[in-house]
Each structure stands twice: as C-alpha cells, then as structure tokens.
Design a protein around this motif. Structure first.
Motif, PDB file in Angstrom:
ATOM      1  N   ALA A 102       1.124  -0.883  -0.205  1.00  0.00           N
ATOM      2  CA  ALA A 102       0.381   0.138   0.201  1.00  0.00           C
ATOM      3  C   ALA A 102       0.485   1.390   0.050  1.00  0.00           C
ATOM      4  O   ALA A 102       0.735   2.473  -0.984  1.00  0.00           O
ATOM      5  N   LEU A 103       2.009   1.004   1.077  1.00  0.00           N
ATOM      6  CA  LEU A 103       2.904   2.283   0.853  1.00  0.00           C
ATOM      7  C   LEU A 103       3.587   2.686  -0.869  1.00  0.00           C
ATOM      8  O   LEU A 103       3.579   4.024  -1.239  1.00  0.00           O
ATOM      9  N   ALA A 104       3.977   1.446  -0.900  1.00  0.00           N
ATOM     10  CA  ALA A 104       4.800   1.658  -2.257  1.00  0.00           C
ATOM     11  C   ALA A 104       3.807   1.275  -3.373  1.00  0.00           C
ATOM     12  O   ALA A 104       3.798   2.690  -4.520  1.00  0.00           O
ATOM     13  N   GLN A 105       2.385   1.494  -3.666  1.00  0.00           N
ATOM     14  CA  GLN A 105       0.989   1.802  -4.346  1.00  0.00           C
ATOM     15  C   GLN A 105       1.118   3.543  -4.165  1.00  0.00           C
ATOM     16  O   GLN A 105       0.082   3.740  -4.979  1.00  0.00           O
ATOM     17  N   GLY A 106       0.939   4.109  -3.152  1.00  0.00           N
ATOM     18  CA  GLY A 106       0.342   5.566  -2.725  1.00  0.00           C
ATOM     19  C   GLY A 106      -0.583   5.245  -2.032  1.00  0.00           C
ATOM     20  O   GLY A 106      -1.135   6.698  -2.391  1.00  0.00           O
ATOM     21  N   TYR A 107      -1.575   4.419  -1.694  1.00  0.00           N
ATOM     22  CA  TYR A 107      -2.527   4.106  -1.180  1.00  0.00           C
ATOM     23  C   TYR A 107      -2.200   4.903   0.642  1.00  0.00           C
ATOM     24  O   TYR A 107      -3.744   5.082   1.187  1.00  0.00           O
ATOM     25  N   LEU A 108      -1.509   4.766   1.171  1.00  0.00           N
ATOM     26  CA  LEU A 108      -1.431   5.075   2.593  1.00  0.00           C
ATOM     27  C   LEU A 108      -0.049   6.263   2.288  1.00  0.00           C
ATOM     28  O   LEU A 108       0.865   5.746   1.775  1.00  0.00           O
ATOM     29  N   GLU A 109       0.730   7.433   3.716  1.00  0.00           N
ATOM     30  CA  GLU A 109       1.058   7.095   4.025  1.00  0.00           C
ATOM     31  C   GLU A 109       1.957   7.199   4.988  1.00  0.00           C
ATOM     32  O   GLU A 109       1.653   6.122   5.887  1.00  0.00           O
TER      33      GLU A 109
END
Length: 398
Positions: free
Chosen positions: A93-100
């Motif tokens: 999710a971090l890599a895909q930009g879904y989470l800060e």
C-alpha cells in the motif's frame, strides 16, 4: 518411515522461518526505495520484532510443556502468518501510494510486535517436538538436523527471492506469506504429543546446575560473536578490501548464503555421525577459537576466508553440541529451548549493537569484541569441564 516424514516436516518448518528472515533482510534496499521508509525506521521495526521474540520464547516453551507442542505451534504460526499478511499489505500500500508513511507506521509497528510474539513459538516447539518424537540417545543427531535445517533456510532464502524479482521489485515479499502458510499446513499433519504429566512436573527441578548455567552463557556469547561478525562484514569489505558499497553489500549477501550452506553440510555430514554431544561441543569450541584468531590475523588478505570457514565449522559443531548437552535429563524441553531461544536472540542483539559501536571506536581492530567473546567461551568451557570432571564418580581400583 512415518517418523522420518515427521522429522522432515519439522525441519522444513524451521527452514521456512530461516528463509523468511533472510528474504526480508535482502529486500531492505528495495523497501527503502519503493515504500518511502528510511533505514533507521526499518532497523527500529526489526528491533521491535527481535525484542518480542526474545521475551516470548520462554513463555511459548512453558506452554508447550503444559498443553503439547502441536496446539502451541499452530497458534504461533497462525499469528505469524496473519502478521506477515498485514506487514506485506502495508508495504504494498505504501509503494502504491495508498497510504502515507506516518499513517502506516503505527500499523507496521503493530505487525512486527504481533510477528515477534507469535514467531517466538516456532524454534522452541520444533526442537522440543523433534526430541519427543525421536530416541533418547539421539539428541545430538536430532538437534543437529534442526540446526542444519535453519542454515539451509538461510542459504535458500536469497535463491527464492531471485526468481520473484524478475516479476516485480516487491514480489519477493510474497514469500513472507507463503513460507509460514506452508509451515502451518505441514503442522496440521503432524502427530500431537501431550505435555508433561503431573508426576513429571512434581519431580522437575526448579533450578539449573552450575554447568548448565555455563552452557547458557556460552550460547549467549556464541551468538554475540556471530552478531558482531555479521554487522562488521560489510564495513570491513569496504575499508580493508577496497570494495564499493554495492560490491560490499553483494559480497556480504553471497558470503552469508555460503556460510549458511557450509554449516548445513557440516551438520548433516559430520555432526550427526558423532555419538557424544560433549565431543561435538569441544570440537566446536576449539574451531571457533582457532577460526576467530586466524580470521583476525589474516583480515585484509584472501587467507581470512580460511579463518571464516573454520569459525563457521566451529559454530556448526558448537550449537547442536551444547543444545544436546542441555537437553540431557530434562523433562520439560519446552522451557529449556525457550530459554535457549532467549539466549540466542539476546546474543544477536548484543552482538549487533556491540559490533557497530566497537567498529566506530576502533576501526583498526574490527574483531576485538569478537575475540573477547570467544575468549570468554574458552574460559567458561574450561571451567564447566573442570566442574564436570570433579563431580564425575571415581572408579576405585580392585
């Protein structure tokens, strides 16, 4: 035949744990690049997991003694699997930009705590379970097989990661889920061994003799030595051998894999053939003393490889040697191996911290702490052997 199959399953469970640990370490540069985490944050996450492993191992061991190995191992592997699913999902999710990063950090810490608390059940339960399934005079052979399986997993970890890297940069993280899932599946088909009976609990000693405490200390110092060697390996390759950061990182990974495979073959082909654990233990102490001395003297030249090999051979003899010696006469092996897990994890943690600190203070003597640890092992070995010989029954002449 069935018992042999059970041992193979237990060995794979141990190997899968070792492989997962190494795979995570090999992916640190990619996690930093794609997930927006820095090295300090990743180091803190690993430290949290290690601390939880250290404190939970003895607790799981005691529970295994009371209610049996299978339910404890199933619980530990289930928790480890869930925590790895959460950890991998957060990184993706971090890599895909879904989470800060700040949002995900609390959940990442929670996943590492959950993993450490649950994965701590794996090694103590597998060691105690294997002994309970085997013959009483085969402790050294059984425990050297367990240790060899862990080495095999550490050696195969990078090889498992390489093919998945061809699919995508973060695909090797999938192994962090597949490996505990396979171990959990295998555990379901293992026979259940009951915990201690009430009678056994009543006769069980509540203290350890002096020689046993000495063996625990040697277990701690052994992993302190390994931790120091691992943490300074990369900097030494840069400073003394003139390698770039990338070359030093790649060479370190190759050396660690080669060391694990070397330990595997020594334990499978040599240690398992030794009849007495004491012989394996003494050979191990002699080899690590000679290996550490040779490595320190030859550091900076290609001859240092010979010292490294000798040290690895020594560890391969030493670990199953003192493990088998500790297990002799014990009825609650879960407690024993839980405490041994505490020594090992604590030793690595001390070794990593001490090795880095000493290298910063005195880079001209990168193995000074390792030499001190091994010297203490030699002293404790002599003291323990002297106490054992003094307590041995005298044979009077007729």
């Amino acid at each position: 035949m069935r018992k042999s199959l059970h041992f193979q399953k237990i060995n794979w469970i141990v190997a899968s744990q070792g492989a997962a640990q190494v795979i995570l370490l090999t992916q640190i540069p990619l996690i930093i690049e794609y997930c927006g985490l820095d090295l300090a944050t990743l180091g803190a996450l690993v430290a949290v997991s290690t601390f939880c492993l250290m404190i939970a191992g003895p607790i799981w061991g005691e529970l295994g003694d009371k209610i049996g190995r299978k339910p404890i191992l199933l619980a530990g592997l289930s928790g480890a699997l869930l925590s790895q699913i959460l950890f991998v999902a957060l990184l993706v999710a971090l890599a895909q930009g879904y989470l800060e990063t700040d949002t995900a950090l609390v959940a990442l810490v929670a996943s590492r705590i959950l993993y450490g608390l649950n994965a701590a059940a794996i090694f103590p339960c597998c060691q105690a379970w294997a002994l309970e399934l085997g013959e009483k005079n085969q402790q050294l052979s059984i425990l050297s097989g367990i240790s060899a399986a862990a080495n095999l997993g550490r050696g195969l970890g990078p090889l498992l990661a390489l093919p998945t890297l061809l699919v995508g940069s973060l695909w090797p993280l999938l192994w962090l889920v597949l490996l505990p899932f396979s171990a959990l599946t295998l555990t379901l088909f293992l026979p259940r061994v009951p915990g201690c009976t009430i009678a056994e609990k009543k006769v069980e000693k509540t203290h350890f003799p002096t020689t046993t405490i000495g063996l625990f200390a040697i277990a701690l110092l052994g992993t302190v030595s390994i931790g120091q060697l691992q943490v300074v390996m990369g900097p030494v390759l840069q400073d003394l051998y003139g390698l770039s950061a990338l070359e030093a990182s790649s060479t370190t990974a190759i050396l660690l894999a080669a060391v694990a495979i070397c330990g595997f073959f020594v334990q499978m082909l040599l240690v398992r053939k030794i009849a007495r654990p004491l012989i394996s233990f003494v050979i191990g102490v002699l080899c690590i003393c000679l290996g550490t001395t040779s490595l320190s003297l030859a550091l900076g030249s290609s001859l240092a490889v010979l010292g490294l090999i000798l040290f690895v051979i020594g560890i391969a003899f030493l670990v199953p040697g003192y493990s088998a010696l500790l297990s002799q006469g014990q009825q609650r092996n879960g407690r024993l191996f839980g405490l041994l897990s505490l020594m090992h994890t604590g030793g690595y943690t001390i070794g990593f911290a001490m090795g880095g600190w000493l290298y910063e203070k005195s880079p001209s003597q990168p193995l000074a702490g390792m030499l001190l640890s091994v010297s203490l092992i030699a002293v404790l070995t002599l003291i323990s052997l002297a106490i054992s010989w003094k307590k041995a029954p005298k044979v009077s002449a007729t």
